[in-house]
Design a protein around this motif. Structure first.
Motif, PDB file in Angstrom:
ATOM      1  N   SER A  36      20.245  32.955  10.338  1.00 42.37           N
ATOM      2  CA  SER A  36      19.612  32.904  11.660  1.00 42.37           C
ATOM      3  C   SER A  36      19.308  34.307  12.178  1.00 42.37           C
ATOM      4  N   GLN A  37      20.207  35.255  11.946  1.00 41.68           N
ATOM      5  CA  GLN A  37      19.958  36.627  12.378  1.00 41.68           C
ATOM      6  C   GLN A  37      18.775  37.240  11.633  1.00 41.68           C
ATOM      7  N   THR A  38      18.616  36.875  10.370  1.00 45.58           N
ATOM      8  CA  THR A  38      17.461  37.368   9.597  1.00 45.58           C
ATOM      9  C   THR A  38      16.161  36.876  10.218  1.00 45.58           C
ATOM     10  N   GLY A  39      16.157  35.603  10.647  1.00 44.12           N
ATOM     11  CA  GLY A  39      14.963  35.069  11.309  1.00 44.12           C
ATOM     12  C   GLY A  39      14.669  35.766  12.611  1.00 44.12           C
ATOM     13  N   LEU A  40      15.703  35.996  13.415  1.00 45.69           N
ATOM     14  CA  LEU A  40      15.517  36.664  14.706  1.00 45.69           C
ATOM     15  C   LEU A  40      15.047  38.103  14.510  1.00 45.69           C
ATOM     16  N   ALA A  41      15.629  38.766  13.471  1.00 46.08           N
ATOM     17  CA  ALA A  41      15.232  40.153  13.206  1.00 46.08           C
ATOM     18  C   ALA A  41      13.788  40.235  12.732  1.00 46.08           C
ATOM     19  N   SER A  42      13.269  39.136  12.151  1.00 45.75           N
ATOM     20  CA  SER A  42      11.873  39.123  11.710  1.00 45.75           C
ATOM     21  C   SER A  42      10.920  38.796  12.846  1.00 45.75           C
ATOM     22  N   GLY A  43      11.463  38.542  14.054  1.00 44.33           N
ATOM     23  CA  GLY A  43      10.634  38.254  15.208  1.00 44.33           C
ATOM     24  C   GLY A  43      10.302  36.784  15.378  1.00 44.33           C
ATOM     25  N   LEU A  44      10.993  35.909  14.653  1.00 42.26           N
ATOM     26  CA  LEU A  44      10.710  34.484  14.735  1.00 42.26           C
ATOM     27  C   LEU A  44      11.482  33.840  15.886  1.00 42.26           C
ATOM     28  N   GLN A  45      10.927  32.769  16.407  1.00 45.91           N
ATOM     29  CA  GLN A  45      11.611  31.973  17.419  1.00 45.91           C
ATOM     30  C   GLN A  45      12.031  30.643  16.782  1.00 45.91           C
ATOM     31  N   PHE A  46      13.311  30.335  16.892  1.00 46.42           N
ATOM     32  CA  PHE A  46      13.837  29.119  16.260  1.00 46.42           C
ATOM     33  C   PHE A  46      13.630  27.909  17.175  1.00 46.42           C
ATOM     34  N   GLU A  47      12.989  26.891  16.612  1.00 45.49           N
ATOM     35  CA  GLU A  47      12.907  25.601  17.287  1.00 45.49           C
ATOM     36  C   GLU A  47      13.971  24.639  16.754  1.00 45.49           C
ATOM     37  N   LEU A  48      14.399  24.907  15.490  1.00 43.88           N
ATOM     38  CA  LEU A  48      15.403  24.036  14.876  1.00 43.88           C
ATOM     39  C   LEU A  48      16.185  24.833  13.839  1.00 43.88           C
TER      40      LEU A  48
END
Length: 207
Positions: free
Chosen positions: A108-120
């Motif tokens: 999840s941190q990798t996704g956030l660091a890539s600038g993504l917004q998590f919907e699920l």
């Protein structure tokens, strides 16, 4: 000799027969003896010889195979050691039960660091396999192609094994961003007691 001469032969006094008749009887007896000798003795010996030749060929083939293995024993031993080393390295990349939670945070941190917004971000029930358990994670994020690429590269660079499956990308209906749905899978090595008992890795997996 003709047929009438044969009818006049005295079987009680064969010594008085003409030479052709005695020669004929001797020839018949010789053929009969040779035939009996072949049937009762030589035929069995020929069969035994064929069996011995077939067994010799089988033993020769077995010897050649074992000789080849013995010749390559050192190479086989080195290959086995290399396989054990590779397998051990792969096992070390599988998170332990205590490390799974940290790995989920890393993803999840990798996704956030890539600038993504998590919907699920939804971990599913573990699926026990032969010697490991598979943990699927349903992920849906919004962002750009570039951010998706950074996320995939970041997950691939994690020290633990994580594979990505069933990628689906579409345009968001609420913004100009893209939506990516993907299933991430991580794998946990099953403990020896679990393997021996043959039970699921988690209570949830038994349901």
């Amino acid at each position: 000799m003709n047929l009438s001469d044969i009818n006049e032969l005295d079987f009680k006094n064969m010594g008085a027969w003409p030479v052709p008749a005695r020669a004929g009887v001797i020839a018949i007896l010789c053929v009969a003896l040779l035939g009996a000798g072949y049937w009762f003795d030589t035929k069995g010996q020929l069969q035994a010889l064929e069996d011995a030749q077939a067994k010799e060929q089988e033993l020769r083939t077995t010897f050649e195979i074992k000789q080849a293995k013995a010749t390559n024993l050192a190479a086989y031993t080195a290959q086995l050691q290399e396989m054990k080393k590779t397998f051990g390295a792969m096992l070390r990349q599988l998170p332990s039960k205590a490390e799974v939670a940290d790995l989920l945070v890393d993803i999840s941190q990798t996704g956030l660091a890539s600038g993504l917004q998590f919907e699920l971000f939804s971990p599913k029930v573990e699926v026990p396999k032969e010697f490991y358990a598979e943990l699927p994670i349903s992920i849906r994020v919004t962002g750009s192609y570039h951010q998706f690429g950074n996320f995939v590269s970041g997950v691939a660079a994690l020290p633990r094994i994580v594979t990505l499956h069933d990628t689906w990308i579409t345009r968001s209906t609420t913004s100009d961003q893209l939506v990516m749905a993907i299933t991430a899978k991580t794998y946990r090595y099953l403990d020896e007691p679990v393997l021996a008992a043959g039970v699921p890795a988690t209570p949830e997996a038994a349901k």
